[in-house]
Every structure is written in structure tokens, then in C-alpha cells.
Write a protein that holds these residues in place. Sequence first.
Motif, PDB file in Angstrom:
ATOM      1  N   SER A   1       0.831  -1.207   0.000  1.00 31.35           N
ATOM      2  CA  SER A   1       0.000   0.000   0.000  1.00 31.35           C
ATOM      3  C   SER A   1       0.866   1.259   0.000  1.00 31.35           C
ATOM      4  O   SER A   1       0.509   2.266  -0.605  1.00 31.35           O
ATOM      5  CB  SER A   1      -0.949   0.001   1.204  1.00 31.35           C
ATOM      6  N   ARG A   2       2.016   1.178   0.653  1.00 26.48           N
ATOM      7  CA  ARG A   2       2.939   2.328   0.644  1.00 26.48           C
ATOM      8  C   ARG A   2       3.426   2.594  -0.782  1.00 26.48           C
ATOM      9  O   ARG A   2       3.483   3.735  -1.230  1.00 26.48           O
ATOM     10  CB  ARG A   2       4.131   2.057   1.558  1.00 26.48           C
ATOM     11  N   ASP A   3       3.747   1.525  -1.505  1.00 24.63           N
ATOM     12  CA  ASP A   3       4.187   1.677  -2.892  1.00 24.63           C
ATOM     13  C   ASP A   3       3.083   2.272  -3.764  1.00 24.63           C
ATOM     14  O   ASP A   3       3.354   3.054  -4.688  1.00 24.63           O
ATOM     15  CB  ASP A   3       4.607   0.321  -3.461  1.00 24.63           C
ATOM     16  N   GLY A   4       1.829   1.913  -3.463  1.00 18.63           N
ATOM     17  CA  GLY A   4       0.714   2.375  -4.275  1.00 18.63           C
ATOM     18  C   GLY A   4       0.365   3.833  -4.078  1.00 18.63           C
ATOM     19  O   GLY A   4      -0.270   4.442  -4.953  1.00 18.63           O
ATOM     20  N   LEU A   5       0.781   4.396  -2.956  1.00 21.13           N
ATOM     21  CA  LEU A   5       0.436   5.796  -2.684  1.00 21.13           C
ATOM     22  C   LEU A   5       0.984   6.741  -3.746  1.00 21.13           C
ATOM     23  O   LEU A   5       0.338   7.719  -4.118  1.00 21.13           O
ATOM     24  CB  LEU A   5       0.961   6.209  -1.303  1.00 21.13           C
TER      25      LEU A   5
END
Length: 229
Positions: A122-126
Motif C-alpha cells: 500500500s505504501r508503494d501504491g500511494l
Amino acid sequence: MAEPIDPTTRPDSLSRQIYAALREGIIRGRYPQGSRLAEQRLAEELQVSRVPLREAVPLLEVDGFVSTLPRRSAIVTTWTITSAHDLFDLRLCLEVGAARYAARQVAAGASAAPLQAALGSSRDGLGSGDAYRIAGDSTRFHEVVVELTDNALMRSVMRSVSGRMMWLFFMTRELDPLDAHHGHEELLAAIESGNERVAEAVAYTHIERDRLDSMRTLRNSRDILDEPG
């Protein structure tokens, strides 16, 4: 317009592909709330026969995306303030307990690696700016919390509501996704601590904070009905 479905796949996989395409279309608003999903139009759009299409519709109904009436097409579910509150109420019942039991499992030696991986994804998707991906990643994090409980019934209930969670996350995409991400970091730390009561408290706070922010956004949105009274 949705992408055509690959007709060479197995029948069961074909119906799941159709389900996924319609689910995404509903969440993104291509099939508006309250609209009729006409079989013939959808079959032509997705380039499939009506049989797998009819198999996909009950899956959408179980997950809360459509409702059906005898001898009538499926109707896309319409969100109301009440139904949004209902979802948050259910999340409190399910996810607060799940956080507690996930912490218990970690304290007993279970690995929190799947939850760490979900947070990392999810951090990468931000940075992508893709609201659909961000909503999906946020939903996945909550699913993994429930999976860590090792409780099959909890996992089953979560599967039946996670689609609606993602839909609501997408409808409130104007909110800063970093706020939700920081809440997930706090929840991960609480579960990793193995302290059940702390995990419960953090989960409760996270969901109620999300409720307040989401309702404020939804009341100013055209995506939801505000019932009189």
C-alpha cells in the motif's frame, strides 16, 4: 468501457472474470448506482454469452453490489448514509475483534510478515495516484488483519463485505490516503506488540476516525443519498 473478456478461459474462470469486470465498473462508476445492468448490452460490451454473465450476477449480489428481482435485470446498489453507517458498524464488530485475535496469534508466535507485506504494497501504491489501486490496497490490509486471526468464519464474513469497503474507500478518494496509511502503521505496530487490548483500541480508533472523515466527505458527494429525517 470495460475490456472484453477472454472467451477461451474455463467456464468457472470466465464467470469470475465477468464478476471482476463488473465489480470494477460499479466501483469506478461506469455502471452508476441505481442503474439497470441489461444482459444484452453487457454481453455485447464484454463479448461473452449470457450464461457466464448470469452466473456472475449472483456473486455480485452476495457481495452487495447489485440487487435482483424476479424476471428483471440486476440493479446496481444505491448507497445511503444509513447503509454507510451500517458498514462502519459491522467493521467495528468484526475488525476490532480481529485485531485483538491477530495480536493474540502474534503473541503466540505467528508471523506478522503478511501484514507487513500488505502495508509495504500500500505504501508503494500511494505514489501511483491511482485511486482504485489505493482503495484496493487499503482494503487488502484490513483483509490480512482478519486472515491473521486464523478464524475461518471471520475470514468468510470479511470476504462478504470487503468489496463494499473498497467501494466506499473509492467514493471517499478525496481524503488524504496518507492519513489511512498512518493509521495502518499504528495498527500494525499494535498487532506486532502482541497486546490484545492495545490492538483493539487502535483498531476502534482507526475505524471511527475513518467514519467521521468519510461521512463528512460523503454528505458533500453526489454518490450517496441522504435520507430525510
